[in-house]
Design a protein around this motif. Structure first.
Motif, PDB file in Angstrom:
ATOM      1  N   GLY A 163       0.781  -1.232   0.000  1.00  0.00           N
ATOM      2  CA  GLY A 163       0.000   0.000   0.000  1.00  0.00           C
ATOM      3  C   GLY A 163       0.811   1.279   0.000  1.00  0.00           C
ATOM      4  N   LEU A 164       2.119   1.194  -0.194  1.00  0.00           N
ATOM      5  CA  LEU A 164       2.945   2.400  -0.231  1.00  0.00           C
ATOM      6  C   LEU A 164       2.954   2.986  -1.633  1.00  0.00           C
ATOM      7  CD1 LEU A 164       6.069   1.437   1.922  1.00  0.00           C
ATOM      8  CD2 LEU A 164       4.108   2.810   2.595  1.00  0.00           C
ATOM      9  N   GLY A 165       2.795   4.302  -1.718  1.00  0.00           N
ATOM     10  CA  GLY A 165       2.895   4.986  -2.992  1.00  0.00           C
ATOM     11  C   GLY A 165       4.348   5.235  -3.355  1.00  0.00           C
ATOM     12  N   PRO A 166       4.606   5.793  -4.538  1.00  0.00           N
ATOM     13  CA  PRO A 166       5.994   6.046  -4.966  1.00  0.00           C
ATOM     14  C   PRO A 166       6.769   6.955  -4.020  1.00  0.00           C
ATOM     15  CG  PRO A 166       4.471   6.268  -6.812  1.00  0.00           C
ATOM     16  CD  PRO A 166       3.640   6.122  -5.586  1.00  0.00           C
ATOM     17  N   VAL A 167       6.106   8.020  -3.520  1.00  0.00           N
ATOM     18  CA  VAL A 167       6.799   8.970  -2.637  1.00  0.00           C
ATOM     19  C   VAL A 167       7.178   8.309  -1.317  1.00  0.00           C
ATOM     20  CG1 VAL A 167       6.595  11.143  -1.390  1.00  0.00           C
ATOM     21  CG2 VAL A 167       5.637  10.951  -3.690  1.00  0.00           C
ATOM     22  N   LYS A 168       6.230   7.581  -0.723  1.00  0.00           N
ATOM     23  CA  LYS A 168       6.527   6.905   0.549  1.00  0.00           C
ATOM     24  C   LYS A 168       7.559   5.801   0.360  1.00  0.00           C
ATOM     25  CE  LYS A 168       2.272   7.843   3.081  1.00  0.00           C
ATOM     26  NZ  LYS A 168       1.109   7.256   3.803  1.00  0.00           N
ATOM     27  N   THR A 169       7.539   5.139  -0.790  1.00  0.00           N
ATOM     28  CA  THR A 169       8.542   4.109  -1.064  1.00  0.00           C
ATOM     29  C   THR A 169       9.941   4.700  -1.106  1.00  0.00           C
ATOM     30  OG1 THR A 169       6.925   2.835  -2.338  1.00  0.00           O
ATOM     31  CG2 THR A 169       9.257   2.323  -2.692  1.00  0.00           C
ATOM     32  N   ILE A 170      10.052   5.863  -1.777  1.00  0.00           N
ATOM     33  CA  ILE A 170      11.359   6.527  -1.854  1.00  0.00           C
ATOM     34  C   ILE A 170      11.814   6.984  -0.478  1.00  0.00           C
ATOM     35  CG2 ILE A 170      12.579   8.550  -2.765  1.00  0.00           C
ATOM     36  CD1 ILE A 170      10.839   8.330  -5.270  1.00  0.00           C
ATOM     37  N   LEU A 171      10.893   7.609   0.289  1.00  0.00           N
ATOM     38  CA  LEU A 171      11.267   8.190   1.583  1.00  0.00           C
ATOM     39  C   LEU A 171      11.533   7.135   2.654  1.00  0.00           C
ATOM     40  CD1 LEU A 171       8.810  11.237   1.784  1.00  0.00           C
ATOM     41  CD2 LEU A 171      11.248  11.270   1.248  1.00  0.00           C
ATOM     42  N   LYS A 172      10.719   6.082   2.676  1.00  0.00           N
ATOM     43  CA  LYS A 172      10.794   5.129   3.793  1.00  0.00           C
ATOM     44  C   LYS A 172      11.643   3.898   3.506  1.00  0.00           C
ATOM     45  CE  LYS A 172       6.379   6.356   5.929  1.00  0.00           C
ATOM     46  NZ  LYS A 172       5.077   5.861   6.437  1.00  0.00           N
ATOM     47  N   ILE A 173      11.851   3.574   2.233  1.00  0.00           N
ATOM     48  CA  ILE A 173      12.568   2.346   1.907  1.00  0.00           C
ATOM     49  C   ILE A 173      13.873   2.614   1.152  1.00  0.00           C
ATOM     50  CG2 ILE A 173      12.447   0.165   0.636  1.00  0.00           C
ATOM     51  CD1 ILE A 173       9.453   0.133   1.194  1.00  0.00           C
ATOM     52  N   ILE A 174      13.786   3.373   0.071  1.00  0.00           N
ATOM     53  CA  ILE A 174      14.969   3.540  -0.780  1.00  0.00           C
ATOM     54  C   ILE A 174      16.007   4.453  -0.145  1.00  0.00           C
ATOM     55  CG2 ILE A 174      15.805   4.266  -3.038  1.00  0.00           C
ATOM     56  CD1 ILE A 174      13.123   3.542  -4.214  1.00  0.00           C
ATOM     57  N   ILE A 175      15.600   5.624   0.314  1.00  0.00           N
ATOM     58  CA  ILE A 175      16.572   6.587   0.866  1.00  0.00           C
ATOM     59  C   ILE A 175      17.329   6.031   2.068  1.00  0.00           C
ATOM     60  CG2 ILE A 175      16.759   8.802   2.083  1.00  0.00           C
ATOM     61  CD1 ILE A 175      14.868   9.984   0.074  1.00  0.00           C
ATOM     62  N   PRO A 176      16.668   5.371   3.045  1.00  0.00           N
ATOM     63  CA  PRO A 176      17.469   4.770   4.132  1.00  0.00           C
ATOM     64  C   PRO A 176      18.478   3.731   3.636  1.00  0.00           C
ATOM     65  CG  PRO A 176      15.159   4.896   4.764  1.00  0.00           C
ATOM     66  CD  PRO A 176      15.216   5.254   3.313  1.00  0.00           C
ATOM     67  N   THR A 177      18.145   3.043   2.551  1.00  0.00           N
ATOM     68  CA  THR A 177      19.057   2.026   2.018  1.00  0.00           C
ATOM     69  C   THR A 177      20.276   2.656   1.357  1.00  0.00           C
ATOM     70  OG1 THR A 177      17.158   0.594   1.628  1.00  0.00           O
ATOM     71  CG2 THR A 177      19.210  -0.001   0.528  1.00  0.00           C
ATOM     72  N   ILE A 178      20.068   3.767   0.661  1.00  0.00           N
ATOM     73  CA  ILE A 178      21.180   4.407  -0.059  1.00  0.00           C
ATOM     74  C   ILE A 178      21.713   5.615   0.723  1.00  0.00           C
ATOM     75  CG2 ILE A 178      20.300   3.639  -2.288  1.00  0.00           C
ATOM     76  CD1 ILE A 178      19.346   6.529  -2.764  1.00  0.00           C
ATOM     77  N   ARG A 179      21.594   5.574   2.033  1.00  0.00           N
ATOM     78  CA  ARG A 179      22.000   6.702   2.872  1.00  0.00           C
ATOM     79  C   ARG A 179      23.447   7.150   2.654  1.00  0.00           C
ATOM     80  NH1 ARG A 179      21.638   6.221   9.332  1.00  0.00           N
ATOM     81  NH2 ARG A 179      23.152   4.598   8.831  1.00  0.00           N
ATOM     82  N   PRO A 180      24.432   6.253   2.513  1.00  0.00           N
ATOM     83  CA  PRO A 180      25.801   6.736   2.248  1.00  0.00           C
ATOM     84  C   PRO A 180      25.899   7.593   0.979  1.00  0.00           C
ATOM     85  CG  PRO A 180      25.859   4.429   2.880  1.00  0.00           C
ATOM     86  CD  PRO A 180      24.419   4.781   2.692  1.00  0.00           C
ATOM     87  N   GLY A 181      25.153   7.217  -0.044  1.00  0.00           N
ATOM     88  CA  GLY A 181      25.158   8.017  -1.271  1.00  0.00           C
ATOM     89  C   GLY A 181      24.538   9.384  -1.068  1.00  0.00           C
ATOM     90  N   ILE A 182      23.447   9.439  -0.310  1.00  0.00           N
ATOM     91  CA  ILE A 182      22.789  10.723  -0.033  1.00  0.00           C
ATOM     92  C   ILE A 182      23.713  11.629   0.770  1.00  0.00           C
ATOM     93  CG2 ILE A 182      20.861  11.809   1.173  1.00  0.00           C
ATOM     94  CD1 ILE A 182      19.885  10.402  -1.255  1.00  0.00           C
ATOM     95  N   ILE A 183      24.382  11.066   1.776  1.00  0.00           N
ATOM     96  CA  ILE A 183      25.297  11.868   2.605  1.00  0.00           C
ATOM     97  C   ILE A 183      26.486  12.344   1.783  1.00  0.00           C
ATOM     98  CG2 ILE A 183      26.859  11.794   4.587  1.00  0.00           C
ATOM     99  CD1 ILE A 183      24.862   9.908   5.932  1.00  0.00           C
ATOM    100  N   MET A 184      26.996  11.479   0.913  1.00  0.00           N
ATOM    101  CA  MET A 184      28.117  11.862   0.060  1.00  0.00           C
ATOM    102  C   MET A 184      27.727  13.003  -0.876  1.00  0.00           C
ATOM    103  SD  MET A 184      29.386  11.182  -3.356  1.00  0.00           S
ATOM    104  CE  MET A 184      28.606   9.649  -3.815  1.00  0.00           C
ATOM    105  N   ILE A 185      26.558  12.896  -1.510  1.00  0.00           N
ATOM    106  CA  ILE A 185      26.078  13.952  -2.395  1.00  0.00           C
ATOM    107  C   ILE A 185      25.857  15.245  -1.615  1.00  0.00           C
ATOM    108  CG2 ILE A 185      24.141  14.678  -3.839  1.00  0.00           C
ATOM    109  CD1 ILE A 185      25.966  12.697  -5.171  1.00  0.00           C
ATOM    110  N   SER A 186      25.280  15.128  -0.432  1.00  0.00           N
ATOM    111  CA  SER A 186      25.034  16.316   0.398  1.00  0.00           C
ATOM    112  C   SER A 186      26.332  17.022   0.747  1.00  0.00           C
ATOM    113  CB  SER A 186      24.303  15.918   1.681  1.00  0.00           C
ATOM    114  OG  SER A 186      23.102  15.261   1.395  1.00  0.00           O
ATOM    115  N   SER A 187      27.356  16.254   1.089  1.00  0.00           N
ATOM    116  CA  SER A 187      28.648  16.841   1.460  1.00  0.00           C
ATOM    117  C   SER A 187      29.267  17.594   0.297  1.00  0.00           C
ATOM    118  CB  SER A 187      29.598  15.741   1.942  1.00  0.00           C
ATOM    119  OG  SER A 187      29.048  15.022   3.005  1.00  0.00           O
ATOM    120  N   PHE A 188      29.248  16.972  -0.881  1.00  0.00           N
ATOM    121  CA  PHE A 188      29.857  17.630  -2.037  1.00  0.00           C
ATOM    122  C   PHE A 188      29.035  18.817  -2.514  1.00  0.00           C
ATOM    123  CE2 PHE A 188      32.249  13.610  -2.450  1.00  0.00           C
ATOM    124  CZ  PHE A 188      33.521  14.148  -2.572  1.00  0.00           C
TER     125      PHE A 188
END
Length: 199
Positions: free
Chosen positions: A99-124
């Motif tokens: 029952g998760l929509g695309p936005v909730k899937t990205i926020l609750k499942i994908i982003i926590p999984t790719i957290r090192p990439g998000i932090i790396m992008i944020s730093s640069f």
């Protein structure tokens, strides 16, 4: 900070869309983003000055933020795309069944999984925005709006340099960058290593 937030808010959904799309559109978009990334800042700053002057945004924070995002956004999309491409599509299908929509899937499942990439992008992205000089000098003439990098340039005169003040301001400019990279070092290294192994 506003450049960082705006970059992530736009780059995450765009990277996800580009990673999931296939065909000529995706290829054309990646080529366009790469070309924009390769353009020197001075080649973009003059057209931006003309455009912002027409809408009366010269000497405003908005013009500098938009200009900085135009540099950080292509960089973020190019580096985030492999993380989304690597993420298993089956997990997204399972999230849809739950029952998760695309936005909730990205926020609750994908982003926590790719957290090192998000932090790396944020730093640069923060580093690129913090050290930006060309756009800040071109799009603003008021000292209260200009960032510290422009103030650093004012200490270098035609007939001499105020070395004491120059070194003091340079230290102040470098300290936040050093603190961030020391604090997030393991995430940045993990993000770079993870992005290098993803297709």
């Amino acid at each position: 900070m506003s450049v960082l937030v705006l970059t992530l808010v736009i780059a995450v959904p765009v990277s996800y869309a580009v990673a999931r799309m296939r065909g000529v559109v995706t290829t054309s978009m990646m080529v366009m983003l790469t070309v924009v990334q390769l353009l020197p800042a001075i080649a973009i700053s003059i057209p931006m000055f003309v455009m912002f002057r027409q809408v009366e945004l010269i000497n405003t924070y908005i013009s500098i933020i938009i200009a900085d995002v135009s540099v950080t956004l292509p960089f973020a999309v190019i580096l985030l795309r492999p993380y989304f491409r690597q993420f298993p599509y089956e997990v997204e299908e399972a999230a849809k069944l739950d029952g998760l929509g695309p936005v909730k899937t990205i926020l609750k499942i994908i982003i926590p999984t790719i957290r090192p990439g998000i932090i790396m992008i944020s730093s640069f992205a923060f580093l690129m925005a913090w050290g930006e000089f060309t756009f800040a000098l071109t799009l603003s003439t008021r000292q209260e709006i200009q960032p510290l990098t422009v103030a650093l340039n004012r200490l270098i005169g035609q007939y001499g340099t105020n070395w004491n003040d120059l070194m003091a301001v340079a230290t102040i400019i470098a300290l936040p960058v050093l603190i961030i990279f020391i604090a997030l070092q393991r995430y940045i290294v993990a993000g770079l290593a993870g992005g290098a192994t993803k297709g």
